[in-house]
Design a protein around this motif. Structure first.
Motif, mmCIF file in Angstrom:
data_model
loop_
_atom_site.group_PDB
_atom_site.id
_atom_site.type_symbol
_atom_site.label_atom_id
_atom_site.label_comp_id
_atom_site.label_asym_id
_atom_site.label_seq_id
_atom_site.Cartn_x
_atom_site.Cartn_y
_atom_site.Cartn_z
ATOM 1 N N PRO A 52 0.965 -1.227 0.301
ATOM 2 C CA PRO A 52 -0.217 0.046 0.270
ATOM 3 C C PRO A 52 1.048 1.320 -0.223
ATOM 4 C CG PRO A 52 -0.168 -0.694 2.047
ATOM 5 C CD PRO A 52 1.120 -1.449 1.261
ATOM 6 N N ARG A 53 0.100 2.584 -0.409
ATOM 7 C CA ARG A 53 0.624 3.247 -1.298
ATOM 8 C C ARG A 53 0.499 4.204 0.476
ATOM 9 N NH1 ARG A 53 3.060 0.489 -3.807
ATOM 10 N NH2 ARG A 53 3.328 0.732 -6.390
ATOM 11 N N VAL A 70 -4.093 14.445 -0.433
ATOM 12 C CA VAL A 70 -4.198 15.267 -0.962
ATOM 13 C C VAL A 70 -2.397 15.288 -1.761
ATOM 14 C CG1 VAL A 70 -3.232 17.599 -1.718
ATOM 15 C CG2 VAL A 70 -5.314 16.939 -0.565
ATOM 16 N N TYR A 71 -2.341 14.797 -3.105
ATOM 17 C CA TYR A 71 -0.568 13.776 -3.148
ATOM 18 C C TYR A 71 -0.473 13.425 -4.953
ATOM 19 C CZ TYR A 71 -5.112 11.308 -5.583
ATOM 20 O OH TYR A 71 -5.803 10.688 -6.702
ATOM 21 N N GLY A 79 1.433 3.668 -8.559
ATOM 22 C CA GLY A 79 0.102 3.113 -7.621
ATOM 23 C C GLY A 79 -0.565 5.201 -7.816
ATOM 24 N N PRO A 122 0.303 19.098 2.632
ATOM 25 C CA PRO A 122 -0.981 18.475 3.064
ATOM 26 C C PRO A 122 -1.033 18.757 4.596
ATOM 27 C CG PRO A 122 -0.613 17.898 1.254
ATOM 28 C CD PRO A 122 0.995 18.376 1.384
ATOM 29 N N GLU A 217 9.819 7.558 4.828
ATOM 30 C CA GLU A 217 10.688 7.044 4.201
ATOM 31 C C GLU A 217 9.213 5.540 3.234
ATOM 32 O OE1 GLU A 217 12.727 5.115 3.129
ATOM 33 O OE2 GLU A 217 14.302 6.258 4.583
ATOM 34 N N ARG A 218 10.473 4.723 1.952
ATOM 35 C CA ARG A 218 9.508 4.051 1.678
ATOM 36 C C ARG A 218 9.069 3.321 3.145
ATOM 37 N NH1 ARG A 218 11.135 3.003 -4.237
ATOM 38 N NH2 ARG A 218 11.185 5.504 -4.691
ATOM 39 N N MET A 219 8.485 2.422 2.750
ATOM 40 C CA MET A 219 7.514 2.161 3.427
ATOM 41 C C MET A 219 7.610 0.784 2.825
ATOM 42 S SD MET A 219 5.094 4.199 5.982
ATOM 43 C CE MET A 219 6.592 5.325 7.395
ATOM 44 N N PRO A 252 5.368 8.726 12.202
ATOM 45 C CA PRO A 252 6.668 9.547 11.972
ATOM 46 C C PRO A 252 6.849 10.899 12.526
ATOM 47 C CG PRO A 252 4.440 9.887 10.518
ATOM 48 C CD PRO A 252 4.233 8.899 11.692
HETATM 49 C C1 LIG Z 1 4.387 8.751 5.879
HETATM 50 C C2 LIG Z 1 4.099 9.042 4.714
HETATM 51 C C3 LIG Z 1 3.357 10.426 4.516
HETATM 52 C C4 LIG Z 1 3.171 10.638 2.386
HETATM 53 N N1 LIG Z 1 2.349 11.741 2.940
HETATM 54 C C5 LIG Z 1 2.100 11.940 1.428
HETATM 55 C C6 LIG Z 1 1.330 12.907 0.756
HETATM 56 O O1 LIG Z 1 0.333 13.364 1.411
HETATM 57 N N2 LIG Z 1 0.714 13.056 -0.148
HETATM 58 C C7 LIG Z 1 1.474 12.368 -1.584
HETATM 59 O O2 LIG Z 1 1.426 12.766 -2.394
HETATM 60 N N3 LIG Z 1 3.145 11.158 -1.162
HETATM 61 C C8 LIG Z 1 2.880 11.782 -0.236
HETATM 62 N N4 LIG Z 1 3.667 10.706 0.551
HETATM 63 C C9 LIG Z 1 4.821 10.001 -0.189
HETATM 64 C C10 LIG Z 1 3.829 8.739 -0.744
HETATM 65 O O3 LIG Z 1 4.089 7.294 0.007
HETATM 66 C C11 LIG Z 1 4.446 8.403 -2.155
HETATM 67 O O4 LIG Z 1 4.660 9.246 -3.470
HETATM 68 C C12 LIG Z 1 3.751 6.913 -2.774
HETATM 69 O O5 LIG Z 1 4.094 5.781 -1.757
HETATM 70 C C13 LIG Z 1 4.546 6.770 -3.758
HETATM 71 O O6 LIG Z 1 3.812 5.724 -4.557
HETATM 72 P P1 LIG Z 1 3.956 4.913 -6.169
HETATM 73 O O7 LIG Z 1 3.126 4.080 -6.382
HETATM 74 O O8 LIG Z 1 3.337 6.203 -6.580
HETATM 75 O O9 LIG Z 1 4.904 4.500 -6.719
HETATM 76 P P2 LIG Z 1 6.467 3.651 -6.747
HETATM 77 O O10 LIG Z 1 7.400 4.134 -7.161
HETATM 78 O O11 LIG Z 1 5.382 3.101 -7.827
HETATM 79 O O12 LIG Z 1 6.239 2.900 -5.462
HETATM 80 C C14 LIG Z 1 6.878 1.503 -5.362
HETATM 81 C C15 LIG Z 1 7.237 1.579 -3.623
HETATM 82 O O13 LIG Z 1 8.051 2.642 -3.430
HETATM 83 C C16 LIG Z 1 7.267 2.972 -2.521
HETATM 84 N N5 LIG Z 1 7.146 4.361 -1.934
HETATM 85 C C17 LIG Z 1 7.913 5.181 -3.314
HETATM 86 N N6 LIG Z 1 8.108 6.831 -3.090
HETATM 87 C C18 LIG Z 1 8.110 6.780 -2.098
HETATM 88 C C19 LIG Z 1 8.163 7.674 -1.237
HETATM 89 N N7 LIG Z 1 8.027 9.151 -1.550
HETATM 90 N N8 LIG Z 1 7.549 7.837 0.622
HETATM 91 C C20 LIG Z 1 6.873 6.174 1.190
HETATM 92 N N9 LIG Z 1 7.007 5.430 -0.251
HETATM 93 C C21 LIG Z 1 7.661 5.342 -1.074
HETATM 94 C C22 LIG Z 1 5.862 2.596 -2.279
HETATM 95 O O14 LIG Z 1 4.825 2.774 -1.523
HETATM 96 C C23 LIG Z 1 5.908 1.304 -3.428
HETATM 97 O O15 LIG Z 1 5.541 0.599 -2.629
HETATM 98 C C24 LIG Z 1 4.028 10.144 2.609
HETATM 99 C C25 LIG Z 1 4.582 8.726 2.869
HETATM 100 C C26 LIG Z 1 5.691 8.725 3.655
HETATM 101 C C27 LIG Z 1 6.498 8.052 3.816
#
Ligand SMILES: Cc1cc2nc3c(=O)[nH]c(=O)nc-3n(C[C@H](O)[C@H](O)[C@H](O)COP(=O)(O)OP(=O)(O)OC[C@H]3O[C@@H](n4cnc5c(N)ncnc54)[C@H](O)[C@@H]3O)c2cc1C
Ligand code: FES
Length: 261
Positions: A52-53, A70-71, A79, A122, A217-219, A252
């Motif tokens: 999950p994201r 907001v993303y 995703g 956001p 951080e990536r989770m 976080p």
């Molecule tokens: C606590 C927290 C809060 C967040 N809040 C927001 C928000 O409010 N709005 C927003 O736009 N983004 C936010 N992010 C960043 C968001 O999680 C990533 O941009 C998103 O997971 C990217 O997924 P994707 O499928 O678009 O990218 P992909 O590159 O396809 O993702 C591949 C994998 O890497 C992980 N990943 C990639 N970039 C990040 C990243 N920067 N942080 C964490 N995991 C990542 C994805 O979750 C997925 O598991 C937050 C991250 C964290 C840790």
């Protein structure tokens, strides 16, 4: 904290706020439980994307069970791109609220500065709406004139903006806006990219200001089980017995002096 279960939720609205930036309201039980600074993890409908994201909670309406995120769409076939293509009425699977959130009680009777940068902007909105303090300054930083959520911030405190290209407010980053406007505070709350948080942490510690930073951080699991999201902490962690903190579960949000970034 009670163990969170996955929940199927309905999309109430989907709106494009700026180039690549989307706002989505969902109907969820999580809305009544969520605190500013917590996040939800959103599953994609693509079997090839298992994780999950994590996305921060931007606004909540507990009574009507509505929650806003907001993303930013991070690229093609991601995703977040898939979320942006979904329409009102469609279903999503989420888990949350997750994480600890900002300590609101530290602001009582104090002058606070709420700082957000980029896609760290956001979560500052619900914080600005809920925080009770003596003086509320909001400093938000963007790349350019796409200052999404600006009107909402304007209604909730004294607003200062920075943009990298200088098109709105101070040219530069949030720290440039703090210096240009000679802002000071007793407590700082911040969310944004690591270089921004590092600068805020350094500034706060030098000036002996209490400061809370929300790390990213990536989770993987998102619930504290896999140690996939650790950062280095000052003190030894009781869970792992090393100088680590799990961003998804222990954070976080951290007191700036607790963590090394
Ligand atoms: C606590 C927290 C809060 C967040 N809040 C927001 C928000 O409010 N709005 C927003 O736009 N983004 C936010 N992010 C960043 C968001 O999680 C990533 O941009 C998103 O997971 C990217 O997924 P994707 O499928 O678009 O990218 P992909 O590159 O396809 O993702 C591949 C994998 O890497 C992980 N990943 C990639 N970039 C990040 C990243 N920067 N942080 C964490 N995991 C990542 C994805 O979750 C997925 O598991 C937050 C991250 C964290 C840790
Ligand atoms: S993502 Fe698994 S412990 Fe944080």
């Amino acid at each position: 904290m009670a163990k969170r279960k996955k929940e199927k939720v309905r999309i109430l609205s989907q709106e494009r706020l700026a180039e690549g930036i989307f706002s989505m309201w969902i109907e969820t039980e999580a809305a009544a439980l969520a605190r500013p600074g917590q996040f939800i993890s959103i599953y994609t409908n693509d079997a090839g994307k298992l994780l999950p994201r994590p996305i921060s909670i931007c606004e909540t309406d507990g009574e009507r069970k509505r929650l806003r995120v907001v993303y930013r769409v991070t690229g093609k076939d991601t995703g977040t791109e898939q979320f942006s293509e979904m329409k009102e009425g469609e279903l999503l699977e989420i888990i949350g609220p997750l994480g600890n959130g900002f300590p609101l009680e530290r602001a009582e009777g104090k002058r606070v500065c709420l700082m957000g940068g980029g896609i760290g902007v956001p979560p500052i909105l619900e914080l600005a709406k809920q925080i009770r303090c003596l003086e509320k300054q909001i400093v938000v930083g963007y790349r350019d004139e796409n200052t999404f959520l600006k009107e909402e911030f304007d209604r909730n405190g004294s607003l200062y903006i920075s943009t990298e290209d200088g098109s709105v407010g101070t040219k530069g980053n949030v720290m440039d806006a703090v210096r240009e406007n000679e802002l000071s505070a007793d407590v700082v709350y911040a969310c944004g990219p690591t270089p921004m948080l590092r600068a805020i942490k350094e500034f706060a510690e030098k000036n002996r200001v209490e400061c809370y930073i929300s790390l990213e951080e990536r989770m993987a699991c998102g619930i504290g089980a896999c140690l996939g999201c650790v950062c280095q902490s000052k003190e030894t962690d009781s869970h792992s017995n090393v100088k680590n903190k799990r961003i998804c579960k222990d954070g976080p949000v951290f007191l700036s002096t607790e963590v090394e970034i």
